[in-house]
Design an enzyme around this catalytic site. Structure first.
Site, mmCIF file in Angstrom:
data_model
loop_
_atom_site.group_PDB
_atom_site.id
_atom_site.type_symbol
_atom_site.label_atom_id
_atom_site.label_comp_id
_atom_site.label_asym_id
_atom_site.label_seq_id
_atom_site.Cartn_x
_atom_site.Cartn_y
_atom_site.Cartn_z
ATOM 1 C CG HIS A 95 -17.490 66.810 -27.955
ATOM 2 N ND1 HIS A 95 -18.322 65.814 -27.495
ATOM 3 C CD2 HIS A 95 -17.336 66.567 -29.274
ATOM 4 C CE1 HIS A 95 -18.643 65.021 -28.491
ATOM 5 N NE2 HIS A 95 -18.065 65.459 -29.586
ATOM 6 C CG ASP A 126 -19.494 65.538 -24.299
ATOM 7 O OD1 ASP A 126 -19.362 66.738 -24.575
ATOM 8 O OD2 ASP A 126 -19.252 64.616 -25.096
ATOM 9 C CB SER A 208 -20.613 64.551 -31.456
ATOM 10 O OG SER A 208 -19.545 63.649 -31.375
#
Length: 359
Positions: A95, A126, A208
């Site tokens: 992402h 992911d 992230s």
């Protein structure tokens, strides 16, 4: 809190200027101190030996791992990544890269941003890998075994939250073996993370794809999600990381084959959507299509059927079904309870296949 409804992906952040950080104040020079009266017990030191040792351990870990944590910038987003090897490969979240194929990578040690390109993305888990054109001076991180983690271990999260480059937060491993699902994002649907590492180390937008490390300086997870309550917002101290064992398995497959060829995840062989009752409340997942020869097809599941339970666990939404399937393995047999279009119910046994990498 039901994680299936209340988990938000920590994605890109906007770059902002860095602030200063504080530290312990040293003794003021030139100021004399009066010794305690005879017979008086000495006071507790301001910095006990154990605290100094822990502080030193933090410093050594940060010194070792922070140079391996990079900032990844696309045209519209910002995230973090971990240097995987000396050939310029960097592991991050799917992402974070989204639909982009070209990136700018900035090292924690500074310098001009370096151009990078996408190697492969695996949205279902992911994870993604990119590669910088100039690999000079890159410091690969050391990956540990997430299978050896224990609840209570101290961990540090390193990344670029909200654009504050090279930031470090601390916490503990607060739980293991979680199955959580994030929000949908560019480049793929909502990823379901299995065996996620739950941590109290603050995880914010921009973290992230960064590093969750133990006090030996080994990466044991990739920060990916932060829990959120739809009514109260982000839940402080409740973040999730992809386990390092999963991350390194995906990385090795991408390097060897150019993509993920074995997801190690189970598939029922259906495409579904959420079914609702007359009041608009979810009641199960309606089957839109069935993969020929798949487990559902062989078990007699047909388009129009509504799956309401798998192995006794309710599946009110497509996300709930994905989370249950993520806990199973190819070759397992699952009990599937079905509501047929004519209103009758039945329970069938379906042998699960492997989930394709693109789903």
């Amino acid at each position: 809190m039901q994680l299936s409804r209340k988990v938000l992906r920590t994605a890109a952040g906007t770059a902002v200027a860095a602030l200063v950080v504080g530290g312990c104040a040293p003794r003021t020079p030139g100021v004399e101190t009066t010794p305690p009266p005879a017979g008086t017990a000495p006071s507790t030191p301001l910095a006990p030996t154990r605290a100094v040792e822990l502080e030193s351990a933090y410093e050594q870990v940060i010194k070792k791992v922070l140079p391996s944590t990079v900032q990844i910038t696309t045209g519209q987003a910002l995230g973090s990544g971990i240097v995987y090897d000396t050939e310029g490969r960097i592991l991050t979240n799917a992402h974070v890269v989204g639909n982009a194929t070209e990136f700018r990578v900035t090292l924690a040690t500074g310098g001009k941003p370096r151009k990078a390109r996408l190697v492969s993305s695996y949205p279902a888990g992911d994870l993604a890998m990119i590669r910088v054109e100039d690999a000079h001076g890159l410091t690969p991180a050391t990956f540990g075994r997430s299978a050896n983690l224990k609840v209570g271990q101290i961990v540090l999260a390193m990344g670029n939250p909200l654009g504050f480059s090279g930031s470090v937060t601390d916490g503990i491993v607060s739980a293991l073996g979680r199955t959580v699902t994030g929000e949908r994002h560019a480049g793929g649907g909502a990823a379901t993370i299995t065996n996620a590492v739950q941590t109290s180390a603050p995880i914010n937008p921009g973290n992230s794809g960064g590093a969750l490390v133990d006090l030996s300086g080994q990466v044991i997870g990739i920060p990916t999600l932060a829990a959120v309550d739809p009514e109260q917002g982000t839940a402080p101290g409740l973040g999730f990381a992809i386990p390092s064992d999963t991350a390194t398995d995906v990385a090795r497959q991408i390097i060897k084959y150019g993509r993920v060829v074995n997801t190690r995840r189970a598939a029922l062989g259906v495409r579904v959507g959420t079914a609702v009752d007359a009041n608009g409340d979810p009641i199960g997942v309606v089957v839109g299509s069935v993969t020929p020869g798949g487990g559902a097809d062989k078990a007699g599941i047909r388009p129009g059927d509504v799956i309401v339970r798998v192995n006794g666990t309710a599946t009110p939404t497509a996300t709930a079904l994905s989370q249950i399937m993520a806990t199973l393995r190819p070759g397992d047999s699952a009990r599937v309870e079905i509501l047929h279009p004519d209103g009758t119910r039945s329970t069938v046994s379906a042998v699960l296949s492997e989930l394709p990498a693109g789903q």
